[in-house]
Design an enzyme around this catalytic site. Structure first.
Site, PDB file in Angstrom:
ATOM      1  N   TRP A 138      -8.621 -35.644  65.656  1.00 43.55           N
ATOM      2  CA  TRP A 138      -8.474 -35.258  67.074  1.00 43.55           C
ATOM      3  C   TRP A 138      -9.670 -34.377  67.450  1.00 43.55           C
ATOM      4  O   TRP A 138      -9.991 -33.442  66.694  1.00 43.55           O
ATOM      5  CB  TRP A 138      -7.160 -34.483  67.245  1.00 43.55           C
ATOM      6  CG  TRP A 138      -6.731 -34.371  68.672  1.00 43.55           C
ATOM      7  CD1 TRP A 138      -7.222 -33.479  69.596  1.00 43.55           C
ATOM      8  CD2 TRP A 138      -5.748 -35.158  69.346  1.00 43.55           C
ATOM      9  NE1 TRP A 138      -6.608 -33.689  70.808  1.00 43.55           N
ATOM     10  CE2 TRP A 138      -5.689 -34.704  70.685  1.00 43.55           C
ATOM     11  CE3 TRP A 138      -4.899 -36.203  68.956  1.00 43.55           C
ATOM     12  CZ2 TRP A 138      -4.829 -35.251  71.632  1.00 43.55           C
ATOM     13  CZ3 TRP A 138      -4.040 -36.745  69.900  1.00 43.55           C
ATOM     14  CH2 TRP A 138      -4.016 -36.265  71.222  1.00 43.55           C
ATOM     15  N   HIS A 155       5.919 -29.198  66.818  1.00 47.22           N
ATOM     16  CA  HIS A 155       4.550 -29.509  67.274  1.00 47.22           C
ATOM     17  C   HIS A 155       4.394 -29.243  68.780  1.00 47.22           C
ATOM     18  O   HIS A 155       3.354 -28.777  69.231  1.00 47.22           O
ATOM     19  CB  HIS A 155       4.248 -30.977  66.945  1.00 47.22           C
ATOM     20  CG  HIS A 155       2.933 -31.488  67.415  1.00 47.22           C
ATOM     21  ND1 HIS A 155       1.747 -30.803  67.265  1.00 47.22           N
ATOM     22  CD2 HIS A 155       2.599 -32.649  68.056  1.00 47.22           C
ATOM     23  CE1 HIS A 155       0.755 -31.511  67.785  1.00 47.22           C
ATOM     24  NE2 HIS A 155       1.242 -32.626  68.279  1.00 47.22           N
ATOM     25  N   HIS A 180       0.972 -40.003  60.228  1.00 49.88           N
ATOM     26  CA  HIS A 180       1.738 -38.757  60.110  1.00 49.88           C
ATOM     27  C   HIS A 180       2.963 -38.778  61.018  1.00 49.88           C
ATOM     28  O   HIS A 180       3.050 -39.578  61.945  1.00 49.88           O
ATOM     29  CB  HIS A 180       0.859 -37.558  60.473  1.00 49.88           C
ATOM     30  CG  HIS A 180       0.505 -37.483  61.933  1.00 49.88           C
ATOM     31  ND1 HIS A 180      -0.518 -38.213  62.499  1.00 49.88           N
ATOM     32  CD2 HIS A 180       1.060 -36.781  62.959  1.00 49.88           C
ATOM     33  CE1 HIS A 180      -0.592 -37.973  63.790  1.00 49.88           C
ATOM     34  NE2 HIS A 180       0.375 -37.103  64.109  1.00 49.88           N
TER      35      HIS A 180
HETATM   36  N1  LIG Z   1       0.105 -34.787  70.070  1.00 55.57           N
HETATM   37  C1  LIG Z   1      -0.877 -35.288  69.127  1.00 55.57           C
HETATM   38  C2  LIG Z   1      -1.825 -34.247  68.655  1.00 55.57           C
HETATM   39  C3  LIG Z   1      -2.383 -33.359  69.650  1.00 55.57           C
HETATM   40  O1  LIG Z   1      -2.012 -33.357  70.806  1.00 55.57           O
HETATM   41  C4  LIG Z   1      -3.474 -32.502  69.187  1.00 55.57           C
HETATM   42  C5  LIG Z   1      -3.813 -32.523  67.841  1.00 55.57           C
HETATM   43  C6  LIG Z   1      -4.813 -31.693  67.385  1.00 55.57           C
HETATM   44  C7  LIG Z   1      -5.484 -30.857  68.235  1.00 55.57           C
HETATM   45  C8  LIG Z   1      -5.143 -30.828  69.570  1.00 55.57           C
HETATM   46  C9  LIG Z   1      -4.124 -31.666  70.046  1.00 55.57           C
HETATM   47  N2  LIG Z   1      -3.769 -31.647  71.362  1.00 55.57           N
HETATM   48  C10 LIG Z   1      -4.457 -30.857  72.268  1.00 55.57           C
HETATM   49  O2  LIG Z   1      -4.256 -30.953  73.463  1.00 55.57           O
HETATM   50  C11 LIG Z   1      -0.165 -35.788  67.899  1.00 55.57           C
HETATM   51  O3  LIG Z   1       1.034 -35.687  67.869  1.00 55.57           O
HETATM   52  O4  LIG Z   1      -0.789 -36.195  66.937  1.00 55.57           O
HETATM   53 ZN   LIG Z   2       2.361 -36.877  68.464  1.00 55.74          ZN
HETATM   54 ZN   LIG Z   3       0.952 -35.909  65.636  1.00 55.52          ZN
END
Ligand SMILES: N[C@@H](CC(=O)c1ccccc1NC=O)C(=O)O
Ligand SMILES: [Zn+2]
Ligand SMILES: [Zn+2]
Length: 206
Positions: free
Chosen positions: A18, A58, A52
């Site tokens: 990401w 989260h 994952h």
């Molecule tokens: N929702 C995404 C991840 C995500 O949003 C994210 C992951 C790493 C760093 C920042 C993220 N989102 C930032 O807006 C997921 O679940 O993988």
């Molecule tokens: Zn997600």
């Molecule tokens: Zn995720």
């Protein structure tokens, strides 16, 4: 009988991360020469890299951590459906598909073409799909994409709606060679006590 096929992304420095998140690294931190007996490795990675699961923590400070998730969600029968070429996936896109008795639904979109590069845009899950799926008994949704929401979303509406309807999220699957149909799935999270998600080794068997 069938054999298990791997639907997980390999984890090495080439895995897409990401934007702005922790790069993946593996290194031998204590070599056989140094220790006199063994190589001892260390990994550093974001939990949201590769294949994952997300725990509700989260996206919700009061949400469940990985250790609290029901393991039975991540082992058992799963249906793979193929929905290419949509910009988003909602009730309209899925209504032709019989979901009776389906607990785990895996969606192959083929929209993430080069998995070593983080995508610019992805088809997202429309938040209204959560209620539709939960009414039909779905408890786990999996996708071949890095998120269920648009990549620039801050509200994460699909994540929240899925969680509030008791649907758990599996992301970053590799479904390139998987035909639509019914399979057995194993995608177990690690017993991470506090974590907001976990890498999984996801496998399917016909
Ligand atoms: N929702 C995404 C991840 C995500 O949003 C994210 C992951 C790493 C760093 C920042 C993220 N989102 C930032 O807006 C997921 O679940 O993988
Ligand atoms: Zn997600
Ligand atoms: Zn995720």
């Amino acid at each position: 009988m069938g054999t298990w096929i791997d639907i997980s992304q390999p984890l090495d420095e080439k895995v897409a991360v990401w934007p702005g998140d922790t790069p993946f690294s593996y290194k031998v931190n204590w070599s056989k020469e140094e220790s006199g007996s063994v190589n001892v490795g260390q990994i550093t990675m974001s939990i949201h890299t590769g294949t994952h699961i997300d725990a509700p923590f989260h996206f919700d400070n009061d949400g469940k951590r990985v250790i609290e998730l029901d393991l039975n969600l991540y082992i058992g029968s799963a249906r793979v459906i193929y929905l290419p070429n949509y910009t988003s996936i909602g009730v309209g896109e899925i209504s032709g598909i019989d979901l009776n008795g389906i607990t785990r639904l895996l969606i192959r979109t083929d929209a993430w073409k080069d998995r070593r590069v983080f995508p610019q845009t992805i088809p997202h899950i429309q938040p209204e799909l959560a209620a539709y799926l939960s009414e039909r008994g779905v408890r786990l949704i999996g996708l071949d994409l890095p998120s269920v929401d648009p990549l620039d979303s801050k509200e994460l509406l699909a994540h929240h709606e899925l969680a509030s309807h008791g649907i758990h999220i599996l992301e970053g699957l590799v479904l390139d060679d998987v035909l639509p149909g019914d399979y057995e799935l194993i995608a177990l999270p690690l017993p991470l006590v506090e974590a907001d998600g976990s890498p999984v080794r996801a496998v399917l068997k016909k």
